[in-house]
Design a protein around this motif. Structure first.
Motif, PDB file in Angstrom:
ATOM      1  N   GLY A   1      -2.872   0.895   6.730  1.00  0.00           N
ATOM      2  CA  GLY A   1      -4.257   0.335   6.873  1.00  0.00           C
ATOM      3  C   GLY A   1      -4.945   0.442   8.066  1.00  0.00           C
ATOM      4  O   GLY A   1      -6.188  -0.073   8.193  1.00  0.00           O
TER       5      GLY A   1
ATOM      6  N   ASN B   1       0.819  -7.452   1.356  1.00  0.00           N
ATOM      7  CA  ASN B   1      -0.762  -7.126   1.605  1.00  0.00           C
ATOM      8  C   ASN B   1      -0.662  -6.301   2.803  1.00  0.00           C
ATOM      9  O   ASN B   1      -0.737  -6.891   3.774  1.00  0.00           O
ATOM     10  N   PRO B   2      -1.021  -4.939   2.751  1.00  0.00           N
ATOM     11  CA  PRO B   2      -1.558  -4.058   1.766  1.00  0.00           C
ATOM     12  C   PRO B   2      -0.205  -3.697   0.863  1.00  0.00           C
ATOM     13  O   PRO B   2       0.921  -4.079   1.507  1.00  0.00           O
TER      14      PRO B   2
ATOM     15  N   ASN C   1       1.363  -0.984  -2.611  1.00  0.00           N
ATOM     16  CA  ASN C   1       1.409   0.103  -3.104  1.00  0.00           C
ATOM     17  C   ASN C   1       2.596   0.231  -3.976  1.00  0.00           C
ATOM     18  O   ASN C   1       3.827   0.437  -3.587  1.00  0.00           O
TER      19      ASN C   1
ATOM     20  N   SER D   1      -6.980   3.772  -4.075  1.00  0.00           N
ATOM     21  CA  SER D   1      -6.821   2.918  -3.022  1.00  0.00           C
ATOM     22  C   SER D   1      -8.131   2.185  -2.708  1.00  0.00           C
ATOM     23  O   SER D   1      -9.071   2.657  -2.800  1.00  0.00           O
TER      24      SER D   1
ATOM     25  N   ILE E   1     -10.108  -2.031  -1.445  1.00  0.00           N
ATOM     26  CA  ILE E   1     -10.143  -3.231  -1.448  1.00  0.00           C
ATOM     27  C   ILE E   1     -10.359  -3.884  -2.647  1.00  0.00           C
ATOM     28  O   ILE E   1     -11.423  -3.451  -3.346  1.00  0.00           O
TER      29      ILE E   1
ATOM     30  N   LEU F   1      -5.543  -5.532  -0.259  1.00  0.00           N
ATOM     31  CA  LEU F   1      -5.592  -4.008   0.025  1.00  0.00           C
ATOM     32  C   LEU F   1      -4.680  -3.150  -0.906  1.00  0.00           C
ATOM     33  O   LEU F   1      -3.445  -3.488  -0.450  1.00  0.00           O
TER      34      LEU F   1
ATOM     35  N   LEU G   1      -3.297   0.392  -0.922  1.00  0.00           N
ATOM     36  CA  LEU G   1      -3.057   1.435   0.006  1.00  0.00           C
ATOM     37  C   LEU G   1      -2.126   2.638  -0.379  1.00  0.00           C
ATOM     38  O   LEU G   1      -0.810   2.216  -0.420  1.00  0.00           O
TER      39      LEU G   1
END
Length: 728
Positions: free
Chosen positions: A597, A651-652, A654, A705, A707, A725, A727
């Motif tokens: 990020g 956080n972030p 994926n 991707s 917010i 987020l 990402l």
């Protein structure tokens, strides 16, 4: 890596002049232009970098020329060095105000215009031989999304070397070893033009006009090495002036030196912090002209002679050290005091630095006994000592090894005071044996037995404070690197003072640096002395840890107090940070150990907010683990007293993350996901919930991707929203 730039020397105390008065900038040489080149398989002719040299036998290709990184337009065989030439035309030399050479290289280079050296990085020798290796490894940046490094060539030099018509840029590039798997050579030459005429090409998209530093609302430190080259050891003599016109007044580079005007010793400092960036950290020592120590007050710091100039390169908030030290002092402990300054070195603006007190025995610093050569027996032998845990970096001439025994667990220990060239054999033996004895006891079965276990050797409260500050900041280097201890005369071993927090507070990929919901001390780490693990697991230590945490959270470490300090520093640095990131354009750029990020955090205040959000989450998590209140006790037994929405983890994320929330009574609740436009993405929960703590998994596999927000709402009116987020 030692970097030497060709600069016009300033007379000390003289007026600092900005020579750049360009109307605009244009580029005359692009990296992707066609260059003449010659691999360094043998020594080139002595005049290879002269304009008149006949290079018709050289090969030709588009730059960059090299191999291994995917940034090469012309790929060559593996080589130790590479020699480059490219000619360019100047229409009117009188309109050239200044020049910038941008270099993206691996591992070192020297650049010449018409045979005169104009820039250099990472290699010594005049000139370097064709088979000379770079002083250290240096990675190119552009292929990873970064920007090339900037080297200024001043008008005073240009007017003596540029000629109307044809000119030559020549560059020699050197690898760090014969086995190196990559070599990069991307160079750009741009000129500042004195009027509105346009005779050359547009500058590259990433090009920023050079920042002209003239004044600041921070104090300004000006250092002139008078032609000397700074190295790791020993310190070289230099002159230093400090401009400080009191709060509320501007400090101009042309103002007289009114805070300090005299001699210093200066050397490079740091290990990783020295290697990863061209913004170098320094140790300075205020001196008399004969080289002896000169104790002085600097910017309100008590009289002393040893100070550190922190480069704060990887810490894009520019304040993590200052924040950690502030919190530690709030706990009633001594930590180095700090002053933010802007630094000019040999006429070149270097950015924002943090002037810090160096850890040493002193009544105004770490107030312990100072030892001399006579303190070799009795109580005098028992203190004071300062040592630290750290790793070996391979060039240990400047490291002061105290323990090199497999019996002393974790990283080696390095003696700081008494200084290694002054310590007596009896003193070294005493403190080595004492620390080893403590480690041996901690490794045995009776480590926590009163009077013969750890409390015989250590001041327990200091070790608890060390755990609190290292865990609160989530320091990736905690316990293993720059971890200090001291022992005063007639007293027990203490942990501290604290040092080095640039990889703390969610600022490193090392040791799960982004995790706010785990103990750093529980992460497996062979570099950490293992007595920390046993101490942390001890019931009595845990009891005292919870009591101290609860006490500190009442006042010293209140969330509001910490956040207010962060905001005050960010506000104080508002102007200076703009200067710093013009010099070092790394906002929104992933650098060494950047967390995912980094590209999204493209402003200073986004970096500050990122740190604040993590710190608030960390405080909340540690409260649940340690805070001695009825609510926390009820939480552990299921008797929950309030609605609460927790930060998600990770956080972030994926592609998935976990959202936790708590419900104190039977109630209908909803948990929904929204995008930045306020549009509902999905509903995770919609129904009646019994009292308890719940976790819901959210999968963003089919989302782009960006917010997003999650919101918990209840029938009785409770509502809370947090952002996260995705990402990919």
């Amino acid at each position: 890596m030692i970097i030497t730039l060709i600069l016009i020397a300033l007379g000390f105390g003289s007026v600092f002049a900005n020579s750049n008065s360009a109307d605009h900038w244009e580029t005359v040489v692009y990296s992707s232009d066609v260059w003449k080149y010659r691999p360094g398989n043998s020594s080139p002719d002595a005049d290879w970098n002269q304009l008149y040299y006949d290079d018709t036998s050289w090969m030709e290709g588009r730059g960059g020329i090299g191999y291994g990184d995917g940034d090469d337009n012309t790929i060559i065989e593996q080589t130790i060095s590479l020699f480059l030439r490219i000619k360019f035309n100047i229409v009117d030399t009188s309109l050239i105000e200044s020049a910038l050479l941008h270099a993206d290289y691996d591992d070192a280079f020297v650049a010449y215009i018409n045979g005169v050296e104009v820039a250099r990085a990472g290699i010594s020798g005049n000139p370097p031989e064709y088979n000379k290796f770079a002083d250290s490894e240096h990675e190119a940046k552009m292929y990873g999304g970064g920007a090339p490094e900037e080297f200024e060539i001043k008008k005073e030099i240009l007017k003596n070397i540029l000629i109307p018509g044809e000119n030559l840029l020549a560059v020699q590039v050197h690898n760090a070893s014969a086995a190196s798997t990559d070599l990069s050579s991307n160079f750009f030459l741009s000129f500042g033009i004195g009027d509105s005429s346009r005779s050359y090409r547009s500058t590259p998209e990433w090009f920023d006009e050079p920042f002209e530093f003239s004044s600041s609302d921070l104090s300004i430190i000006v250092i002139d090495t008078e032609g000397g080259t700074i190295v790791h050891e020993p310190k070289i003599m230099a002159k230093m002036g400090i401009i400080y016109n009191c709060p509320g007044n501007r400090n101009n580079i042309t103002d007289p030196f009114n805070e300090y005007d005299g001699w210093i010793g200066i050397e490079y400092r740091g290990n990783a912090s020295f290697r990863i960036s061209d913004k170098k950290p320094y140790t300075i020592e205020t001196r008399k002209e004969d080289g002896s120590n000169r104790n002085v007050e600097l910017l309100g710091l008590p009289k002393e002679n040893d100070f550190v100039l922190r480069a704060v390169y990887i810490d894009k908030t520019l304040m993590r050290d200052a924040l950690a030290y502030y919190m530690y002092r709030s706990m009633g402990k001594w930590a180095p005091r700090t002053r933010h300054v802007e630094l000019v070195l040999n006429g070149e603006y270097q950015g924002v630095y943090v002037l810090e007190e160096k850890i040493k025995p002193d009544k105004n610093r770490l107030d312990i006994a100072k030892m001399d050569s006579a303190d070799t027996s009795g109580e005098a032998l028992t203190g004071g000592y300062i040592w630290c845990v750290n790793r070996r970096w391979g060039d240990e001439e400047h490291n002061d090894l105290l323990f090199d025994s497999t019996e002393a667990d974790g990283n080696p220990r390095f003696l700081k005071y008494p200084q290694p060239d002054e310590v007596m054999p009896q003193q070294l033996e005493y403190i080595r044996n004492l620390e080893q004895e403590f480690c041996d006891v901690m490794a045995g079965p009776n480590y926590n037995v009163p009077f013969i276990g750890y409390d015989k050797y250590i001041e327990v409260s200091s070790f608890i404070d060390e755990i609190i500050i290292q865990e609160l900041t989530g320091n990736s280097d905690a316990y293993s690197y720059s971890s200090y201890f001291y022992k005063d005369r007639g007293k027990k071993i203490c942990a501290g003072p604290i040092w080095d927090f640039d990889q703390a507070l969610c600022n490193s990929t090392h040791h799960n640096g982004d995790r706010y919901d785990e103990w750093r001390i529980k992460i497996p780490d062979g570099a950490r002395p293992q007595f920390w693990d046993k101490l942390f697991g001890d019931k009595e230590i845990q009891k005292q840890l919870k009591n101290k945490w609860t006490e500190y959270r009442q006042e010293s470490l209140k969330t509001e107090r910490i956040i207010a300090f962060i905001d005050s520093v960010a506000n104080y640095l508002q102007e200076a940070q703009e200067h710093n990131f013009k010099k070092w354009p790394i906002l929104g750029v992933s650098i060494w150990r950047s967390l995912p990020g980094a590209e999204e955090r493209d402003t200073y205040h986004k970096e500050v907010d990122f740190m604040k959000e993590w710190l608030i989450n960390r405080l909340e998590w540690m409260d649940v683990q340690l805070y001695q209140t009825t609510d926390v006790e009820n939480l552990s037994t299921g008797k929950i007293t309030e609605f609460k929405l927790y930060p998600n983890y990770p956080n972030p994320f994926n592609p998935s993350t976990v959202i936790k929330y708590q419900v104190p009574k039977y109630e209908k609740v909803t948990l929904k996901i929204y995008n930045t436009l306020g549009q509902e993405i999905t509903t995770l929960v919609d129904g009646l919930k019994a009292p308890g703590i719940y976790e819901e998994k959210f999968d963003g596999n089919n989302l782009p991707s960006g917010i997003y927000f999650y919101r918990l709402q209840t029938e009785s009116g409770y509502s809370d929203t947090r952002k996260f987020l995705l990402l990919k």
